[in-house]
Design an enzyme around this catalytic site. Structure first.
Site, short mmCIF file in Angstrom:
data_model
loop_
_atom_site.label_atom_id
_atom_site.label_comp_id
_atom_site.label_asym_id
_atom_site.label_seq_id
_atom_site.Cartn_x
_atom_site.Cartn_y
_atom_site.Cartn_z
N ASP A 234 0.82 -1.21 0.00
CA ASP A 234 0.00 0.00 0.00
C ASP A 234 0.86 1.26 0.00
O ASP A 234 2.08 1.21 0.23
CB ASP A 234 -0.97 0.00 1.20
CG ASP A 234 -0.30 -0.42 2.51
OD1 ASP A 234 0.93 -0.42 2.59
OD2 ASP A 234 -1.03 -0.75 3.44
N ASN B 224 -7.48 -3.36 14.80
CA ASN B 224 -8.87 -3.66 14.42
C ASN B 224 -8.96 -4.82 13.42
O ASN B 224 -10.01 -5.06 12.85
CB ASN B 224 -9.54 -2.41 13.85
CG ASN B 224 -8.91 -1.95 12.53
OD1 ASN B 224 -7.96 -2.56 12.05
ND2 ASN B 224 -9.46 -0.90 11.96
N HIS C 65 -7.27 -5.07 10.57
CA HIS C 65 -7.03 -4.76 9.15
C HIS C 65 -5.73 -5.41 8.67
O HIS C 65 -4.81 -5.68 9.45
CB HIS C 65 -7.08 -3.25 8.89
CG HIS C 65 -5.90 -2.45 9.37
ND1 HIS C 65 -6.00 -1.12 9.69
CD2 HIS C 65 -4.60 -2.77 9.61
CE1 HIS C 65 -4.81 -0.68 10.07
NE2 HIS C 65 -3.95 -1.65 10.03
N GLU D 199 -9.75 -2.11 5.70
CA GLU D 199 -10.38 -1.92 7.01
C GLU D 199 -11.59 -2.85 7.13
O GLU D 199 -12.06 -3.41 6.14
CB GLU D 199 -10.82 -0.45 7.15
CG GLU D 199 -9.69 0.55 7.01
CD GLU D 199 -8.70 0.56 8.18
OE1 GLU D 199 -8.89 -0.21 9.14
OE2 GLU D 199 -7.73 1.35 8.12
P1 PGA Z 1 2.34 -1.73 12.75
O1 PGA Z 1 1.13 -1.65 11.76
O2 PGA Z 1 3.30 -2.74 12.18
O3 PGA Z 1 2.94 -0.36 12.76
O4 PGA Z 1 1.81 -2.17 14.08
C1 PGA Z 1 0.52 -2.84 11.35
C2 PGA Z 1 -0.72 -2.53 10.56
O5 PGA Z 1 -1.46 -1.61 10.94
O6 PGA Z 1 -0.96 -3.21 9.56
#
Ligand code: PGA
Length: 242
Positions: A67, A135, A137, A142
């Protein structure tokens, strides 16, 4: 889903590297699906260290990322392109023209998504690295994202904006939109390595592993993948049935 629980972040990164190593040692022209975020930094450090010490070459490999923020240029130090250059690409011998990520500055979003889907179709991934959001995702998919979606643009949720604000001067600077591979693209990878660290991920990890397979928890789709490995620290795995 294969589950590996490790003591701390260092060991998580080591175990994740062991999974990645099977791919990079096994195939000179592997296609690596990569992720940004704080979680995979330790894995990228291991890859860079192995390249430096053992000369493992990425010259023939291709990478595709999950992304990118809409509106940020590759030179912006908050862009995911910049992140990948800093944490991995500048430290190994991958050819930059073989590293793919959505163009955050694309004006025609639909055309950019189609271009990226075509790249993904041409480059079947041998492995896809993932983090997981609190959450549930995966990438910027999302809760509620249909499982059959491919690359698309999303409006970031308030929760994700707040979570990512720590990287910006203020919350108002966090981009409001992003390009992201869809769940379908993620599932197309031959192998998946999802890494989870910290107690704030425990609920999402439990849902992903033991809950219903539902778009309400996007990572739960990974239960349907034939070759998915979760590497989690004890805190992130703390709510799993023993
Ligand atoms: P993080 O993010 O590795 O910074 O915890 C993971 C994500 O939100 O996919």
């Amino acid at each position: 889903m294969k589950i590996i629980i490790a003591k701390d972040y260092e060991q998580v990164s080591e175990r994740a590297w062991e999974v990645m190593r099977e791919v990079v040692y096994g195939k000179k022209d592997a296609v690596l699906g990569l992720a940004t975020g704080s979680t995979p930094i330790g894995l990228y450090d291991k890859m860079a260290e192995d390249h430096r010490r053992n000369g493992t070459s990425y010259r023939l490999m291709r990478t595709v990322n999950l992304d990118e923020y809409a509106g940020l240029s590759p030179e912006n130090d908050q862009s995911y392109r910049y992140f990948m250059n800093e944490h991995l690409f500048n430290r190994i011998d991958v050819q930059k023209q073989n590293t793919f990520i959505e163009n955050g500055l694309a004006e025609d979003e639909a055309a950019e998504c189609a271009r990226y889907n075509a790249i993904l179709a041409q480059l079947p991934r041998d492995i896809q690295v993932l983090g997981i959001g609190a959450n549930g995702h995966i990438a910027f998919n999302e809760p509620g994202t249909p499982f059959d979606w491919e690359t698309h643009t999303v409006a970031l949720t308030q929760n994700t904006i707040q979570m990512n604000a720590r990287f910006f001067k203020s919350e108002s600077e966090v981009p409001r939109r992003a390009f992201t591979m869809g769940p379908k693209n993620i599932m197309d990878a031959k192998r998946i390595l999802i890494i989870a660290v910290g107690a704030n991920k425990a609920e999402a990890v439990r849902g992903m592993v033991e809950g219903a397979v539902t778009p309400d928890l996007p990572a739960s789709i990974l239960q349907r993948h034939p070759d998915c490995t979760l590497v989690a620290d004890e805190a992130a795995a703390s709510l799993l049935k023993k």
